[in-house]
Design a protein around this motif. Structure first.
Motif, PDB file in Angstrom:
ATOM      1  N   THR A 116      16.375  15.365  -9.552  1.00  0.00           N
ATOM      2  CA  THR A 116      16.858  16.519  -9.526  1.00  0.00           C
ATOM      3  C   THR A 116      15.834  17.508 -10.045  1.00  0.00           C
ATOM      4  O   THR A 116      15.215  18.660  -9.032  1.00  0.00           O
ATOM      5  N   GLN A 117      15.204  17.454 -10.946  1.00  0.00           N
ATOM      6  CA  GLN A 117      13.971  18.340 -11.657  1.00  0.00           C
ATOM      7  C   GLN A 117      12.752  18.370 -10.866  1.00  0.00           C
ATOM      8  O   GLN A 117      12.103  19.213 -10.550  1.00  0.00           O
ATOM      9  N   CYS A 118      12.421  17.100 -10.125  1.00  0.00           N
ATOM     10  CA  CYS A 118      11.262  17.104  -9.180  1.00  0.00           C
ATOM     11  C   CYS A 118      11.347  17.879  -8.103  1.00  0.00           C
ATOM     12  O   CYS A 118      10.647  18.779  -7.365  1.00  0.00           O
ATOM     13  N   LYS A 119      12.631  18.087  -7.550  1.00  0.00           N
ATOM     14  CA  LYS A 119      13.052  18.939  -6.492  1.00  0.00           C
ATOM     15  C   LYS A 119      12.970  20.247  -6.816  1.00  0.00           C
ATOM     16  O   LYS A 119      12.397  21.219  -6.137  1.00  0.00           O
ATOM     17  N   SER A 120      13.278  20.748  -8.239  1.00  0.00           N
ATOM     18  CA  SER A 120      13.172  22.257  -8.420  1.00  0.00           C
ATOM     19  C   SER A 120      11.777  22.309  -8.757  1.00  0.00           C
ATOM     20  O   SER A 120      11.083  23.701  -8.523  1.00  0.00           O
ATOM     21  N   ALA A 121      10.912  21.464  -8.808  1.00  0.00           N
ATOM     22  CA  ALA A 121       9.386  21.572  -9.337  1.00  0.00           C
ATOM     23  C   ALA A 121       8.653  21.616  -7.856  1.00  0.00           C
ATOM     24  O   ALA A 121       7.403  21.581  -7.971  1.00  0.00           O
ATOM     25  N   ASN A 122       9.268  21.333  -6.591  1.00  0.00           N
ATOM     26  CA  ASN A 122       8.730  21.322  -5.569  1.00  0.00           C
ATOM     27  C   ASN A 122       7.622  19.890  -5.719  1.00  0.00           C
ATOM     28  O   ASN A 122       6.632  20.289  -4.816  1.00  0.00           O
ATOM     29  N   TYR A 123       8.212  19.006  -5.947  1.00  0.00           N
ATOM     30  CA  TYR A 123       7.277  17.625  -5.955  1.00  0.00           C
ATOM     31  C   TYR A 123       8.032  16.559  -5.371  1.00  0.00           C
ATOM     32  O   TYR A 123       9.093  16.330  -5.845  1.00  0.00           O
ATOM     33  N   ASN A 124       7.335  16.135  -4.508  1.00  0.00           N
ATOM     34  CA  ASN A 124       8.210  15.070  -3.703  1.00  0.00           C
ATOM     35  C   ASN A 124       7.153  13.531  -3.362  1.00  0.00           C
ATOM     36  O   ASN A 124       7.057  13.302  -2.383  1.00  0.00           O
ATOM     37  N   PRO A 125       7.088  12.993  -4.412  1.00  0.00           N
ATOM     38  CA  PRO A 125       6.556  11.692  -4.372  1.00  0.00           C
ATOM     39  C   PRO A 125       7.416  10.748  -4.031  1.00  0.00           C
ATOM     40  O   PRO A 125       8.464  10.930  -3.851  1.00  0.00           O
ATOM     41  N   THR A 126       6.853   9.555  -3.803  1.00  0.00           N
ATOM     42  CA  THR A 126       7.637   8.398  -3.380  1.00  0.00           C
ATOM     43  C   THR A 126       8.191   7.786  -5.025  1.00  0.00           C
ATOM     44  O   THR A 126       7.588   7.877  -6.015  1.00  0.00           O
ATOM     45  N   PHE A 127       9.357   7.372  -4.889  1.00  0.00           N
ATOM     46  CA  PHE A 127      10.161   6.820  -6.383  1.00  0.00           C
ATOM     47  C   PHE A 127      10.264   5.523  -6.124  1.00  0.00           C
ATOM     48  O   PHE A 127      10.936   4.847  -4.914  1.00  0.00           O
ATOM     49  N   VAL A 140      -2.396   7.245 -12.911  1.00  0.00           N
ATOM     50  CA  VAL A 140      -3.290   8.597 -13.099  1.00  0.00           C
ATOM     51  C   VAL A 140      -2.181   9.356 -14.377  1.00  0.00           C
ATOM     52  O   VAL A 140      -2.752  10.236 -14.927  1.00  0.00           O
ATOM     53  N   ALA A 141      -1.204   8.861 -14.324  1.00  0.00           N
ATOM     54  CA  ALA A 141      -0.283   9.538 -15.508  1.00  0.00           C
ATOM     55  C   ALA A 141       0.773   8.740 -16.364  1.00  0.00           C
ATOM     56  O   ALA A 141       1.442   7.771 -15.346  1.00  0.00           O
ATOM     57  N   GLU A 142       0.746   8.588 -17.485  1.00  0.00           N
ATOM     58  CA  GLU A 142       1.748   7.432 -18.545  1.00  0.00           C
ATOM     59  C   GLU A 142       2.420   8.545 -19.202  1.00  0.00           C
ATOM     60  O   GLU A 142       1.960   8.877 -20.137  1.00  0.00           O
ATOM     61  N   ASP A 155       1.194  10.318  -6.145  1.00  0.00           N
ATOM     62  CA  ASP A 155       2.038  10.240  -4.738  1.00  0.00           C
ATOM     63  C   ASP A 155       3.132   9.261  -4.783  1.00  0.00           C
ATOM     64  O   ASP A 155       4.119   8.995  -4.091  1.00  0.00           O
ATOM     65  N   LEU A 156       3.263   8.310  -6.080  1.00  0.00           N
ATOM     66  CA  LEU A 156       4.224   7.460  -6.499  1.00  0.00           C
ATOM     67  C   LEU A 156       4.585   7.668  -7.810  1.00  0.00           C
ATOM     68  O   LEU A 156       3.774   7.614  -8.606  1.00  0.00           O
ATOM     69  N   LYS A 198       0.831  -1.192   0.015  1.00  0.00           N
ATOM     70  CA  LYS A 198       0.092  -0.073   0.067  1.00  0.00           C
ATOM     71  C   LYS A 198       0.804   1.230   0.021  1.00  0.00           C
ATOM     72  O   LYS A 198       0.563   2.194   0.822  1.00  0.00           O
ATOM     73  N   LEU A 199       1.874   1.196  -1.081  1.00  0.00           N
ATOM     74  CA  LEU A 199       2.632   2.717  -1.097  1.00  0.00           C
ATOM     75  C   LEU A 199       2.188   3.597  -1.479  1.00  0.00           C
ATOM     76  O   LEU A 199       2.682   4.794  -1.251  1.00  0.00           O
ATOM     77  N   ALA A 200       1.038   3.608  -2.557  1.00  0.00           N
ATOM     78  CA  ALA A 200       0.523   4.710  -3.083  1.00  0.00           C
ATOM     79  C   ALA A 200      -0.863   4.401  -3.490  1.00  0.00           C
ATOM     80  O   ALA A 200      -1.298   3.283  -3.524  1.00  0.00           O
ATOM     81  N   THR A 201      -1.699   5.555  -3.503  1.00  0.00           N
ATOM     82  CA  THR A 201      -3.194   5.521  -4.091  1.00  0.00           C
ATOM     83  C   THR A 201      -3.238   5.919  -5.441  1.00  0.00           C
ATOM     84  O   THR A 201      -4.068   5.433  -6.366  1.00  0.00           O
ATOM     85  N   LYS A 202      -2.251   7.007  -5.877  1.00  0.00           N
ATOM     86  CA  LYS A 202      -2.094   7.097  -7.132  1.00  0.00           C
ATOM     87  C   LYS A 202      -0.752   7.071  -7.771  1.00  0.00           C
ATOM     88  O   LYS A 202       0.148   7.810  -7.152  1.00  0.00           O
ATOM     89  N   ILE A 203      -0.649   6.500  -9.003  1.00  0.00           N
ATOM     90  CA  ILE A 203       0.692   6.217  -9.592  1.00  0.00           C
ATOM     91  C   ILE A 203       0.995   6.942 -10.940  1.00  0.00           C
ATOM     92  O   ILE A 203       0.054   6.931 -11.655  1.00  0.00           O
ATOM     93  N   ALA A 204       2.033   7.645 -11.090  1.00  0.00           N
ATOM     94  CA  ALA A 204       2.515   7.968 -12.371  1.00  0.00           C
ATOM     95  C   ALA A 204       3.668   7.226 -12.826  1.00  0.00           C
ATOM     96  O   ALA A 204       4.590   6.694 -12.107  1.00  0.00           O
ATOM     97  N   VAL A 205       3.769   7.000 -14.049  1.00  0.00           N
ATOM     98  CA  VAL A 205       4.868   6.213 -14.761  1.00  0.00           C
ATOM     99  C   VAL A 205       5.740   7.169 -15.771  1.00  0.00           C
ATOM    100  O   VAL A 205       5.180   7.868 -16.487  1.00  0.00           O
TER     101      VAL A 205
END
Length: 469
Positions: free
Chosen positions: A244-255, A202-204, A228-229, A167-174
């Motif tokens: 690195t670019q996620c940090k600049s975008a202030n986006y902190n999901p689980t990877f 939610v995003a491919e 969130d992942l 149960k690491l995430a409810t919404k996943i992007a790839v």
């Protein structure tokens, strides 16, 4: 079931990345006194860490075999060519150079694309090929090529299962590389398994080899979708840019990634603190406490300036050791042709009695596996050959079987189903089964679950065994 490694930040210095690229020259050329192993992989380019690790491990393994007396007294030597992880001419050129340098057996290639570029060449030349880490299913479609690693479909399914079960995430992007067979292969099975497990993708988002530096669009899509992942079935260089670019975008999901992320901590000038909490599937952990792993890690560090071996190094070391055992058994000598050696090794590795306890083994013997799972030793030996004597995928298979079907066991006769897995072109062996045979149907379900059978073939077999038209 799967071995998941969590990356700990700030444990690797930039100096380690530099030392990783030291000593990348060629090995010994062919002479009449040695059996020559040919190897190719990326010593330069984005995936260089993998190629260097494989080359180092092969060098260590060859030394260990020779120090222990060689192949019935005959020494091994190796040649290594840089293919830059290319999926075209550079891979083929590297292969041709290996042949020119007297290659009799091939350990390679390191990456999937390069391997797919040469498998028809090795088949045509009848050269025995054992890849440590090229993980696409198509890599082993010919009878002369075997894998040490797990397959892409297995990684995709394993990742989805782990994310769902924990149960690491409810919404996943790839975010994946649509131009790369490795990345696309993992993504496709991850997507199917994620849907089956009720995960919400939610995003491919994809990129290609020509657009692998700016990930702002992909990151924005994932962030805006509320993921969130983020699942990253890609290589470590691109993953470092995304972090690195996620940090600049202030986006902190689980990877979460697969074996391609191994090496993330060793990238020069990369902020390794961004790796805190990143997870990836891996069959090898350098900090494992078993004696074999500890001995290998110490030996590797002593030889290569304190560098910690990754799973690619472990795969390659096991690969050479498997070859050595097979060569001893078959009496391979330096004066034999590559084709004659290939014929002997194909037969030997397919022998139901052959096994090898490598760096990623969980049990010491086939008998121990049989004791735990009450399964046929004969079947165990046959399945082992599909992973070149390694128990990683084998162990996962039986743990999956145990989880899915409880105490019901596979009879010896179920070995006939192996033919289905190996060819995917016929299901004649299964026609001997009663359509109501639960073990046969269980096996087919399991093979599909582990990503070892194409979907269309699985459906046809399942319908037949269920008595459906």
């Amino acid at each position: 079931m799967k071995n998941v490694k969590r990356i700990l930040a700030l444990t690797v210095s930039a100096a380690l990345a530099v030392s990783c690229f030291a000593g990348c020259g060629n090995g010994a050329k062919k002479n009449s006194d040695t059996i020559v192993i040919g190897c190719s992989g990326p010593l330069t380019g984005d995936a260089a860490q993998y190629g260097v690790a494989v080359k180092n491990a092969i060098e260590l393994a060859v030394k260990d075999v020779n120090d222990a007396g060689g192949i019935n007294g005959t020494k091994l030597s190796y040649v290594f060519e840089d293919d830059e992880a290319d999926s075209g001419d550079k891979a083929v050129n590297a292969y041709n150079a290996l042949k020119d340098n007297g290659m009799q057996v091939m350990v390679g290639t390191v990456t999937t694309g390069s391997c797919l570029a040469v498998i028809e060449k090795t088949k045509q030349d009848n050269i025995f090929q054992l890849t440590p880490s090229a993980s696409a299913q198509d890599v082993i479609k010919n009878d002369n090529c075997f894998q040490v690693c797990f397959t892409d479909p297995n990684q995709g399914k394993g990742s989805a299962d782990y994310i769902a079960e924990n149960k690491l995430a409810t919404k996943i992007a790839v975010i994946y590389d649509s131009s790369d067979a490795y990345s696309s292969g993992i993504f496709n099975t991850f997507k199917s398994e994620a849907e089956a497990k009720g995960l919400d993708i939610v995003a491919e988002q994809s990129f290609t080899k020509d657009s692998k530096t700016d990930f702002s669009a992909q990151i924005s899509a994932a962030k805006n979708a509320g993921a969130d992942l983020v699942f990253l079935p890609i290589y470590y260089q691109q993953a470092s840019l995304i972090l690195t670019q996620c940090k600049s975008a202030n986006y902190n999901p689980t990877f979460f990634g697969c074996d391609g992320l191994d090496g993330l901590l060793s990238i020069k000038n990369f902020d390794t603190s961004l790796c805190e909490g990143v997870m990836l599937l891996t069959p090898f952990a350098a900090d494992a406490q078993d004696q074999a792993t500890q001995d290998f890690v110490k030996k590797y560090k002593d030889a290569y300036n304190g560098e910690t071996p990754n799973q690619f190094a472990a795969d390659a070391y096991d690969g050479v050791m498997v070859l050595a055992e097979l060569m001893k058994k078959e009496g391979i000598t330096a004066d034999m042709s590559a084709s004659d050696i290939c014929d002997k090794l194909k037969k030997a590795i397919s022998d139901k009695d052959f096994s090898y306890d490598g760096l990623m083994s969980l049990f010491d013997t086939i008998e121990e596996l049989n004791d735990k799972y009450a399964l046929s030793i004969e079947f165990a030996g046959i399945f082992m050959t599909r992973v070149a004597g390694r128990t990683t995928l084998f162990r996962q298979m039986y743990e999956s079987y145990e989880n899915m079907f409880g105490d019901r066991f596979l009879p010896i006769s179920i070995r006939n189903c192996i033919a289905v897995n190996e060819s995917n072109t016929t299901f004649e062996p299964l026609l001997t089964y009663d359509k109501k045979c639960p073990a046969a149907l269980d096996y087919v379900e399991l093979v599909n679950y582990l990503g070892l059978m194409d979907t269309a073939h699985y459906r046809k077999l399942a319908r037949y065994l269920k008595g459906e038209k």
